[in-house]
Design a protein around this motif. Structure first.
Motif, PDB file in Angstrom:
ATOM      1  N   LEU A  68      49.577 -34.617  33.393  1.00 29.67           N
ATOM      2  CA  LEU A  68      48.762 -33.844  34.335  1.00 29.67           C
ATOM      3  C   LEU A  68      48.206 -34.727  35.447  1.00 29.67           C
ATOM      4  O   LEU A  68      47.988 -34.270  36.569  1.00 29.67           O
ATOM      5  CB  LEU A  68      47.615 -33.162  33.584  1.00 29.67           C
ATOM      6  CG  LEU A  68      48.018 -32.086  32.569  1.00 29.67           C
ATOM      7  CD1 LEU A  68      46.785 -31.573  31.833  1.00 29.67           C
ATOM      8  CD2 LEU A  68      48.751 -30.937  33.257  1.00 29.67           C
ATOM      9  N   GLN A  69      47.981 -35.974  35.120  1.00 28.53           N
ATOM     10  CA  GLN A  69      47.438 -36.922  36.088  1.00 28.53           C
ATOM     11  C   GLN A  69      48.370 -37.125  37.280  1.00 28.53           C
ATOM     12  O   GLN A  69      47.918 -37.485  38.376  1.00 28.53           O
ATOM     13  CB  GLN A  69      47.197 -38.256  35.359  1.00 28.53           C
ATOM     14  CG  GLN A  69      46.786 -39.429  36.200  1.00 28.53           C
ATOM     15  CD  GLN A  69      46.774 -40.717  35.382  1.00 28.53           C
ATOM     16  OE1 GLN A  69      46.615 -40.694  34.168  1.00 28.53           O
ATOM     17  NE2 GLN A  69      46.968 -41.843  36.048  1.00 28.53           N
ATOM     18  N   HIS A  70      49.678 -36.897  37.076  1.00 28.83           N
ATOM     19  CA  HIS A  70      50.656 -37.147  38.132  1.00 28.83           C
ATOM     20  C   HIS A  70      51.136 -35.865  38.812  1.00 28.83           C
ATOM     21  O   HIS A  70      52.073 -35.901  39.611  1.00 28.83           O
ATOM     22  CB  HIS A  70      51.847 -37.917  37.554  1.00 28.83           C
ATOM     23  CG  HIS A  70      51.509 -39.327  37.217  1.00 28.83           C
ATOM     24  ND1 HIS A  70      50.814 -39.686  36.074  1.00 28.83           N
ATOM     25  CD2 HIS A  70      51.737 -40.483  37.902  1.00 28.83           C
ATOM     26  CE1 HIS A  70      50.655 -40.998  36.059  1.00 28.83           C
ATOM     27  NE2 HIS A  70      51.194 -41.503  37.142  1.00 28.83           N
ATOM     28  N   VAL A  71      50.511 -34.738  38.491  1.00 28.78           N
ATOM     29  CA  VAL A  71      50.864 -33.487  39.163  1.00 28.78           C
ATOM     30  C   VAL A  71      50.357 -33.535  40.614  1.00 28.78           C
ATOM     31  O   VAL A  71      49.175 -33.801  40.856  1.00 28.78           O
ATOM     32  CB  VAL A  71      50.259 -32.276  38.421  1.00 28.78           C
ATOM     33  CG1 VAL A  71      50.484 -31.000  39.223  1.00 28.78           C
ATOM     34  CG2 VAL A  71      50.884 -32.153  37.038  1.00 28.78           C
ATOM     35  N   GLY A  72      51.245 -33.279  41.567  1.00 31.98           N
ATOM     36  CA  GLY A  72      50.847 -33.264  42.973  1.00 31.98           C
ATOM     37  C   GLY A  72      50.688 -34.632  43.591  1.00 31.98           C
ATOM     38  O   GLY A  72      50.217 -34.744  44.725  1.00 31.98           O
ATOM     39  N   GLY A  73      51.056 -35.691  42.854  1.00 30.01           N
ATOM     40  CA  GLY A  73      50.917 -37.038  43.402  1.00 30.01           C
ATOM     41  C   GLY A  73      49.601 -37.662  42.998  1.00 30.01           C
ATOM     42  O   GLY A  73      48.564 -36.989  42.932  1.00 30.01           O
ATOM     43  N   VAL A  74      49.644 -38.959  42.699  1.00 24.10           N
ATOM     44  CA  VAL A  74      48.458 -39.655  42.201  1.00 24.10           C
ATOM     45  C   VAL A  74      47.323 -39.622  43.217  1.00 24.10           C
ATOM     46  O   VAL A  74      46.152 -39.434  42.875  1.00 24.10           O
ATOM     47  CB  VAL A  74      48.820 -41.118  41.849  1.00 24.10           C
ATOM     48  CG1 VAL A  74      47.575 -41.890  41.441  1.00 24.10           C
ATOM     49  CG2 VAL A  74      49.861 -41.160  40.732  1.00 24.10           C
ATOM     50  N   GLY A  75      47.630 -39.791  44.490  1.00 18.31           N
ATOM     51  CA  GLY A  75      46.588 -39.874  45.501  1.00 18.31           C
ATOM     52  C   GLY A  75      45.817 -38.583  45.690  1.00 18.31           C
ATOM     53  O   GLY A  75      44.657 -38.605  46.127  1.00 18.31           O
ATOM     54  N   ARG A  76      46.428 -37.438  45.350  1.00 24.63           N
ATOM     55  CA  ARG A  76      45.775 -36.151  45.578  1.00 24.63           C
ATOM     56  C   ARG A  76      45.394 -35.442  44.276  1.00 24.63           C
ATOM     57  O   ARG A  76      45.010 -34.274  44.314  1.00 24.63           O
ATOM     58  CB  ARG A  76      46.699 -35.247  46.393  1.00 24.63           C
ATOM     59  CG  ARG A  76      47.050 -35.787  47.754  1.00 24.63           C
ATOM     60  CD  ARG A  76      47.838 -34.768  48.570  1.00 24.63           C
ATOM     61  NE  ARG A  76      49.074 -34.385  47.902  1.00 24.63           N
ATOM     62  CZ  ARG A  76      50.224 -35.039  48.034  1.00 24.63           C
ATOM     63  NH1 ARG A  76      50.269 -36.129  48.799  1.00 24.63           N
ATOM     64  NH2 ARG A  76      51.307 -34.621  47.420  1.00 24.63           N
ATOM     65  N   ASN A  77      45.503 -36.110  43.160  1.00 22.78           N
ATOM     66  CA  ASN A  77      45.255 -35.461  41.881  1.00 22.78           C
ATOM     67  C   ASN A  77      43.759 -35.421  41.578  1.00 22.78           C
ATOM     68  O   ASN A  77      43.113 -36.475  41.514  1.00 22.78           O
ATOM     69  CB  ASN A  77      45.994 -36.203  40.759  1.00 22.78           C
ATOM     70  CG  ASN A  77      45.943 -35.451  39.447  1.00 22.78           C
ATOM     71  OD1 ASN A  77      44.963 -35.525  38.732  1.00 22.78           O
ATOM     72  ND2 ASN A  77      47.006 -34.729  39.143  1.00 22.78           N
ATOM     73  N   PRO A  78      43.169 -34.232  41.383  1.00 20.86           N
ATOM     74  CA  PRO A  78      41.729 -34.147  41.132  1.00 20.86           C
ATOM     75  C   PRO A  78      41.324 -34.702  39.773  1.00 20.86           C
ATOM     76  O   PRO A  78      40.191 -35.157  39.604  1.00 20.86           O
ATOM     77  CB  PRO A  78      41.445 -32.644  41.225  1.00 20.86           C
ATOM     78  CG  PRO A  78      42.745 -31.989  40.909  1.00 20.86           C
ATOM     79  CD  PRO A  78      43.801 -32.898  41.456  1.00 20.86           C
ATOM     80  N   LEU A  79      42.243 -34.656  38.786  1.00 19.52           N
ATOM     81  CA  LEU A  79      41.922 -35.169  37.456  1.00 19.52           C
ATOM     82  C   LEU A  79      41.651 -36.658  37.504  1.00 19.52           C
ATOM     83  O   LEU A  79      40.688 -37.156  36.900  1.00 19.52           O
ATOM     84  CB  LEU A  79      43.084 -34.871  36.496  1.00 19.52           C
ATOM     85  CG  LEU A  79      42.882 -35.282  35.034  1.00 19.52           C
ATOM     86  CD1 LEU A  79      41.701 -34.551  34.413  1.00 19.52           C
ATOM     87  CD2 LEU A  79      44.158 -35.022  34.228  1.00 19.52           C
ATOM     88  N   LEU A  80      42.479 -37.387  38.227  1.00 20.88           N
ATOM     89  CA  LEU A  80      42.284 -38.832  38.357  1.00 20.88           C
ATOM     90  C   LEU A  80      41.001 -39.140  39.119  1.00 20.88           C
ATOM     91  O   LEU A  80      40.228 -40.026  38.733  1.00 20.88           O
ATOM     92  CB  LEU A  80      43.487 -39.451  39.063  1.00 20.88           C
ATOM     93  CG  LEU A  80      43.468 -40.975  39.247  1.00 20.88           C
ATOM     94  CD1 LEU A  80      43.440 -41.671  37.889  1.00 20.88           C
ATOM     95  CD2 LEU A  80      44.690 -41.439  40.035  1.00 20.88           C
ATOM     96  N   ALA A  81      40.761 -38.398  40.196  1.00 22.09           N
ATOM     97  CA  ALA A  81      39.549 -38.630  40.987  1.00 22.09           C
ATOM     98  C   ALA A  81      38.288 -38.341  40.183  1.00 22.09           C
ATOM     99  O   ALA A  81      37.263 -39.004  40.349  1.00 22.09           O
ATOM    100  CB  ALA A  81      39.585 -37.762  42.247  1.00 22.09           C
ATOM    101  N   TRP A  82      38.361 -37.352  39.294  1.00 21.32           N
ATOM    102  CA  TRP A  82      37.194 -36.961  38.496  1.00 21.32           C
ATOM    103  C   TRP A  82      36.963 -37.891  37.314  1.00 21.32           C
ATOM    104  O   TRP A  82      35.829 -38.107  36.894  1.00 21.32           O
ATOM    105  CB  TRP A  82      37.391 -35.535  37.994  1.00 21.32           C
ATOM    106  CG  TRP A  82      36.284 -35.037  37.114  1.00 21.32           C
ATOM    107  CD1 TRP A  82      35.071 -34.551  37.507  1.00 21.32           C
ATOM    108  CD2 TRP A  82      36.296 -34.978  35.681  1.00 21.32           C
ATOM    109  NE1 TRP A  82      34.309 -34.186  36.413  1.00 21.32           N
ATOM    110  CE2 TRP A  82      35.054 -34.436  35.278  1.00 21.32           C
ATOM    111  CE3 TRP A  82      37.234 -35.323  34.714  1.00 21.32           C
ATOM    112  CZ2 TRP A  82      34.720 -34.258  33.928  1.00 21.32           C
ATOM    113  CZ3 TRP A  82      36.913 -35.134  33.371  1.00 21.32           C
ATOM    114  CH2 TRP A  82      35.664 -34.600  32.996  1.00 21.32           C
ATOM    115  N   GLY A  83      38.042 -38.496  36.779  1.00 16.22           N
ATOM    116  CA  GLY A  83      37.899 -39.199  35.512  1.00 16.22           C
ATOM    117  C   GLY A  83      37.957 -40.706  35.528  1.00 16.22           C
ATOM    118  O   GLY A  83      37.616 -41.332  34.514  1.00 16.22           O
TER     119      GLY A  83
END
Length: 306
Positions: free
Chosen positions: A40-55
């Motif tokens: 899920l972290q790589h859905v839509g690209g790492v730079g635009r993924n809200p999960l990565l930004a949130w976590g």
């Protein structure tokens, strides 16, 4: 022949390694949740993924009140190799630890060591020692699992890079040395800090026999056998005369083993428990007290045959 001379007491026998793999529930749960989160972290690209930004972990954001960032980085990873290496250790070491300590205990241990690792990085960020306190990965929990496994089974052979056989204690030591070299060469780094915090907690947890679940305020025996595994070995005394002799010999040697079992029945039960542990986990899992019990039993049974 005494107990110490028997084949099943040999350290590292394959049968003991293959038994006792209970406790898969929490390990599979950790692997599945972490793997799904990585996808899920790589859905839509790492730079635009809200999960990565949130976590992701950021010490400054934690100090500003975003305390969930102490736990959520455990589910996020940089690459497929990063998540693969971490989950491989969980699969290999975590399943064994959950069989020894219990599923709930290992789950709590995994989560707590991860939080403590990132909390340590947050503290150093607050002190100005770690200016760029940012990172992701289950590294502190994974290193803590590896070090705790090495404390239980220091001589267990593992293949470094699937090629070079080494005792697991040397692999754990290598982790620590690499982290120290990283800090000496490039200054304080989040990855190195969280690893060292996890390793330090693992050693304290083993040294003082801590436990995090159930009646945590009561002391517990270290590394007891899994209740789901039936002991493969038992020591029995079928003749009444043998029991009387064992009781007499135990009394004669009580000065050597002060504080041990006071009756023949108690002593035999302890021997049964220790032998089952040797059969299931190998000699390396024994404490000094348990080794003394086996040595005493070996001497007593040798006397019986004279």
């Amino acid at each position: 022949m005494g107990i110490m001379d028997r084949d099943y007491y040999a350290e590292g026998r394959k049968a003991s390694w293959d038994r006792g793999w209970g406790g898969w529930g929490v390990v599979i749960g950790i692997i599945v949740v972490t793997s799904v989160t990585f996808l899920l972290q790589h859905v839509g690209g790492v730079g635009r993924n809200p999960l990565l930004a949130w976590g992701y972990f950021d010490g400054r954001r934690v100090l500003a009140g975003e305390v969930w960032r102490l736990l959520t980085p455990l589910l996020l990873h940089y690459s497929i190799w990063h998540v693969f290496a971490n989950m491989l250790v969980v699969y290999w070491a975590g399943s064994r630890l959950s069989a020894i300590h219990g599923q709930a205990e290992y789950g709590a241990y995994y989560a707590l060591t991860g939080v403590l690792g990132y909390a340590g990085a947050t503290g150093l960020t607050a002190l100005g020692v770690l200016p760029a306190g940012v990172g992701i990965g289950a590294n502190p929990a994974v290193v803590a699992s590896l070090v705790l496994f090495a404390c239980h089974f220091p001589r267990q052979q593992v293949l470094l890079l699937f090629l070079l056989p080494l005792p697991v204690w040397s692999i754990a030591l290598l982790y620590g040395v690499v982290d120290l070299l990283i800090m000496l060469g490039g200054g304080w780094q989040t990855t190195a800090v969280v690893d060292l915090v996890g390793a330090g907690f693992a050693m304290l947890y083993y040294r003082y026999s801590w436990h995090l679940t159930g009646r945590w305020w009561l002391p517990r025996r270290r590394a007891t056998s899994s209740p789901s595994v039936r002991p493969a070995l038992r020591v029995t005394t079928p003749r009444e005369s043998d029991s009387l002799l064992l009781e007499r010999d135990t009394a004669e040697e009580s000065a050597v083993t002060a504080g041990g079992p006071s009756t023949a029945v108690d002593f035999e039960a302890e021997v049964d428990r220790v032998l089952a542990k040797v059969s299931q986990y190998g000699q390396a899992s024994l404490t000094a007290e348990e080794r003394a019990i086996l040595f005493q039993a070996s001497e007593l049974y040798k006397k019986r045959r004279r």
